[in-house]
Structures are given as structure tokens and as C-alpha cells.
Scaffold this motif. Sequence first.
Motif, PDB file in Angstrom:
ATOM      1  N   GLU A  11       0.867  -1.171   0.000  1.00  9.58           N
ATOM      2  CA  GLU A  11       0.000   0.000   0.000  1.00  9.58           C
ATOM      3  C   GLU A  11       0.902   1.219   0.000  1.00  9.58           C
ATOM      4  O   GLU A  11       1.773   1.365   0.848  1.00  9.58           O
ATOM      5  CB  GLU A  11      -0.888  -0.005   1.232  1.00  9.58           C
ATOM      6  CG  GLU A  11      -1.866   1.137   1.239  1.00  9.58           C
ATOM      7  CD  GLU A  11      -2.818   1.037   2.404  1.00  9.58           C
ATOM      8  OE1 GLU A  11      -3.696   0.181   2.345  1.00  9.58           O
ATOM      9  OE2 GLU A  11      -2.650   1.803   3.356  1.00  9.58           O
ATOM     10  N   VAL A  12       0.691   2.059  -0.966  1.00  6.55           N
ATOM     11  CA  VAL A  12       1.518   3.246  -1.096  1.00  6.55           C
ATOM     12  C   VAL A  12       0.652   4.464  -0.818  1.00  6.55           C
ATOM     13  O   VAL A  12      -0.389   4.642  -1.425  1.00  6.55           O
ATOM     14  CB  VAL A  12       2.124   3.349  -2.517  1.00  6.55           C
ATOM     15  CG1 VAL A  12       2.924   4.626  -2.676  1.00  6.55           C
ATOM     16  CG2 VAL A  12       2.976   2.128  -2.811  1.00  6.55           C
ATOM     17  N   LYS A  13       1.082   5.263   0.117  1.00  5.04           N
ATOM     18  CA  LYS A  13       0.389   6.508   0.409  1.00  5.04           C
ATOM     19  C   LYS A  13       1.150   7.635  -0.285  1.00  5.04           C
ATOM     20  O   LYS A  13       2.314   7.854  -0.023  1.00  5.04           O
ATOM     21  CB  LYS A  13       0.331   6.756   1.909  1.00  5.04           C
ATOM     22  CG  LYS A  13      -0.433   7.991   2.274  1.00  5.04           C
ATOM     23  CD  LYS A  13      -0.534   8.145   3.768  1.00  5.04           C
ATOM     24  CE  LYS A  13      -1.322   9.399   4.081  1.00  5.04           C
ATOM     25  NZ  LYS A  13      -1.428   9.630   5.506  1.00  5.04           N
ATOM     26  N   MET A  14       0.452   8.313  -1.181  1.00  3.61           N
ATOM     27  CA  MET A  14       1.098   9.393  -1.916  1.00  3.61           C
ATOM     28  C   MET A  14       0.953  10.691  -1.142  1.00  3.61           C
ATOM     29  O   MET A  14      -0.024  10.925  -0.475  1.00  3.61           O
ATOM     30  CB  MET A  14       0.475   9.528  -3.302  1.00  3.61           C
ATOM     31  CG  MET A  14       0.774   8.353  -4.200  1.00  3.61           C
ATOM     32  SD  MET A  14       0.101   8.546  -5.844  1.00  3.61           S
ATOM     33  CE  MET A  14       1.020   9.941  -6.430  1.00  3.61           C
ATOM     34  N   GLY A  15       1.906  11.518  -1.255  1.00  5.53           N
ATOM     35  CA  GLY A  15       1.877  12.822  -0.621  1.00  5.53           C
ATOM     36  C   GLY A  15       2.894  13.717  -1.281  1.00  5.53           C
ATOM     37  O   GLY A  15       3.696  13.279  -2.107  1.00  5.53           O
ATOM     38  N   LEU A  16       2.870  14.954  -0.904  1.00  9.77           N
ATOM     39  CA  LEU A  16       3.789  15.918  -1.474  1.00  9.77           C
ATOM     40  C   LEU A  16       4.278  16.816  -0.357  1.00  9.77           C
ATOM     41  O   LEU A  16       3.496  17.260   0.474  1.00  9.77           O
ATOM     42  CB  LEU A  16       3.079  16.764  -2.531  1.00  9.77           C
ATOM     43  CG  LEU A  16       3.851  17.916  -3.153  1.00  9.77           C
ATOM     44  CD1 LEU A  16       5.000  17.392  -4.009  1.00  9.77           C
ATOM     45  CD2 LEU A  16       2.929  18.767  -3.988  1.00  9.77           C
ATOM     46  N   GLN A  17       5.539  17.051  -0.332  1.00 14.82           N
ATOM     47  CA  GLN A  17       6.117  17.989   0.608  1.00 14.82           C
ATOM     48  C   GLN A  17       6.764  19.110  -0.181  1.00 14.82           C
ATOM     49  O   GLN A  17       7.437  18.865  -1.182  1.00 14.82           O
ATOM     50  CB  GLN A  17       7.161  17.312   1.491  1.00 14.82           C
ATOM     51  CG  GLN A  17       6.569  16.316   2.447  1.00 14.82           C
ATOM     52  CD  GLN A  17       7.625  15.765   3.394  1.00 14.82           C
ATOM     53  OE1 GLN A  17       8.798  16.082   3.287  1.00 14.82           O
ATOM     54  NE2 GLN A  17       7.190  14.943   4.309  1.00 14.82           N
ATOM     55  N   ILE A  18       6.543  20.313   0.276  1.00 16.31           N
ATOM     56  CA  ILE A  18       7.118  21.478  -0.382  1.00 16.31           C
ATOM     57  C   ILE A  18       8.107  22.110   0.589  1.00 16.31           C
ATOM     58  O   ILE A  18       7.772  22.341   1.749  1.00 16.31           O
ATOM     59  CB  ILE A  18       6.029  22.490  -0.761  1.00 16.31           C
ATOM     60  CG1 ILE A  18       5.050  21.870  -1.742  1.00 16.31           C
ATOM     61  CG2 ILE A  18       6.648  23.759  -1.343  1.00 16.31           C
ATOM     62  CD1 ILE A  18       3.847  22.728  -2.032  1.00 16.31           C
ATOM     63  N   SER A  19       9.301  22.381   0.115  1.00 20.07           N
ATOM     64  CA  SER A  19      10.295  23.058   0.945  1.00 20.07           C
ATOM     65  C   SER A  19      10.181  24.559   0.748  1.00 20.07           C
ATOM     66  O   SER A  19      10.133  25.045  -0.385  1.00 20.07           O
ATOM     67  CB  SER A  19      11.703  22.621   0.562  1.00 20.07           C
ATOM     68  OG  SER A  19      11.904  21.283   0.918  1.00 20.07           O
ATOM     69  N   ILE A  20      10.138  25.256   1.859  1.00 22.53           N
ATOM     70  CA  ILE A  20      10.094  26.715   1.829  1.00 22.53           C
ATOM     71  C   ILE A  20      11.287  27.195   2.638  1.00 22.53           C
ATOM     72  O   ILE A  20      11.486  26.751   3.773  1.00 22.53           O
ATOM     73  CB  ILE A  20       8.771  27.244   2.408  1.00 22.53           C
ATOM     74  CG1 ILE A  20       7.596  26.715   1.587  1.00 22.53           C
ATOM     75  CG2 ILE A  20       8.765  28.761   2.452  1.00 22.53           C
ATOM     76  CD1 ILE A  20       6.238  27.028   2.155  1.00 22.53           C
ATOM     77  N   SER A  21      12.067  28.086   2.063  1.00 18.47           N
ATOM     78  CA  SER A  21      13.292  28.526   2.736  1.00 18.47           C
ATOM     79  C   SER A  21      12.979  29.190   4.071  1.00 18.47           C
ATOM     80  O   SER A  21      11.913  29.774   4.263  1.00 18.47           O
ATOM     81  CB  SER A  21      14.083  29.479   1.847  1.00 18.47           C
ATOM     82  OG  SER A  21      13.431  30.728   1.775  1.00 18.47           O
ATOM     83  N   ASP A  22      13.936  29.085   4.971  1.00 15.67           N
ATOM     84  CA  ASP A  22      13.788  29.684   6.302  1.00 15.67           C
ATOM     85  C   ASP A  22      13.518  31.177   6.217  1.00 15.67           C
ATOM     86  O   ASP A  22      12.728  31.717   6.994  1.00 15.67           O
ATOM     87  CB  ASP A  22      15.034  29.429   7.150  1.00 15.67           C
ATOM     88  CG  ASP A  22      15.171  27.980   7.575  1.00 15.67           C
ATOM     89  OD1 ASP A  22      14.162  27.248   7.539  1.00 15.67           O
ATOM     90  OD2 ASP A  22      16.287  27.575   7.944  1.00 15.67           O
ATOM     91  N   SER A  23      14.159  31.843   5.272  1.00 11.43           N
ATOM     92  CA  SER A  23      13.973  33.291   5.164  1.00 11.43           C
ATOM     93  C   SER A  23      12.528  33.647   4.817  1.00 11.43           C
ATOM     94  O   SER A  23      11.993  34.633   5.302  1.00 11.43           O
ATOM     95  CB  SER A  23      14.940  33.896   4.146  1.00 11.43           C
ATOM     96  OG  SER A  23      14.645  33.431   2.847  1.00 11.43           O
ATOM     97  N   ILE A  24      11.889  32.814   3.991  1.00 10.90           N
ATOM     98  CA  ILE A  24      10.476  33.052   3.642  1.00 10.90           C
ATOM     99  C   ILE A  24       9.596  32.757   4.850  1.00 10.90           C
ATOM    100  O   ILE A  24       8.700  33.536   5.171  1.00 10.90           O
ATOM    101  CB  ILE A  24      10.057  32.161   2.448  1.00 10.90           C
ATOM    102  CG1 ILE A  24      10.940  32.443   1.264  1.00 10.90           C
ATOM    103  CG2 ILE A  24       8.576  32.302   2.172  1.00 10.90           C
ATOM    104  CD1 ILE A  24      10.391  33.236   0.154  1.00 10.90           C
ATOM    105  N   VAL A  25       9.828  31.638   5.517  1.00 11.00           N
ATOM    106  CA  VAL A  25       9.031  31.278   6.689  1.00 11.00           C
ATOM    107  C   VAL A  25       9.138  32.367   7.746  1.00 11.00           C
ATOM    108  O   VAL A  25       8.136  32.769   8.345  1.00 11.00           O
ATOM    109  CB  VAL A  25       9.450  29.900   7.249  1.00 11.00           C
ATOM    110  CG1 VAL A  25       8.768  29.617   8.576  1.00 11.00           C
ATOM    111  CG2 VAL A  25       9.149  28.797   6.237  1.00 11.00           C
TER     112      VAL A  25
END
Length: 97
Positions: A11-25
Motif C-alpha cells: 500500500e503506497v500513500k502518496m503525498g507531497l512535501q514542499i520546501s520553503i526557505s527559512d527566510s520566507i518562513v
Amino acid sequence: MIGINKPLRLEVKMGLQISISDSIVQALRLPEQRIEQELRRELAVALYAQDILSLGKARELAEMDKYEFGQLLSRRGVLRHYGFEELDDDLSYARSE
């Protein structure tokens, strides 16, 4: 051990992670505990407004119920895309009352 004639089921659970730079956060004017929630909502509204996501999937992304998401769209001035799926949902709801 897997038998020769038995297929392996994964069973494969699909997902997506987006990296946001520390300066933006750090530049976001939000408390840390609200950042993910607000970004999800912003993305959901933008994708719905561009007709990339349906209402149901956009509100799922926003983690909001249908009424809450409708209110959010209204506050943002985003018109609802009312098609056969929404009509069917509304008719089903009306019949159950």
C-alpha cells in the motif's frame, strides 16, 4: 515468506512535501502554529479560483467543511464554480431534509 503464486501487495500513500526557505518562513507575518494551516488555505483558494481543483478537493486541502470553505471563498471574492456535481450534492441534501 511470500509464496511463489501469491503477489506481494504494497500500500503506497502518496503525498507531497514542499520546501520553503527559512527566510520566507521567517518573513511570514503569522504565528508559527498557524503557518501550515494558512498556507494550505491559500493554496486551496488559489487552485480552486484557477479551476485546477474542484470545490471538494480544495476544501479537503484547506481542511475545512463545505460551509467554512464557501465563506472563505466569499470573503476573498472568488466565485463558486457551480456544475453538475454541486447540483447533484445540493439536490441530494434537499431530498434528505
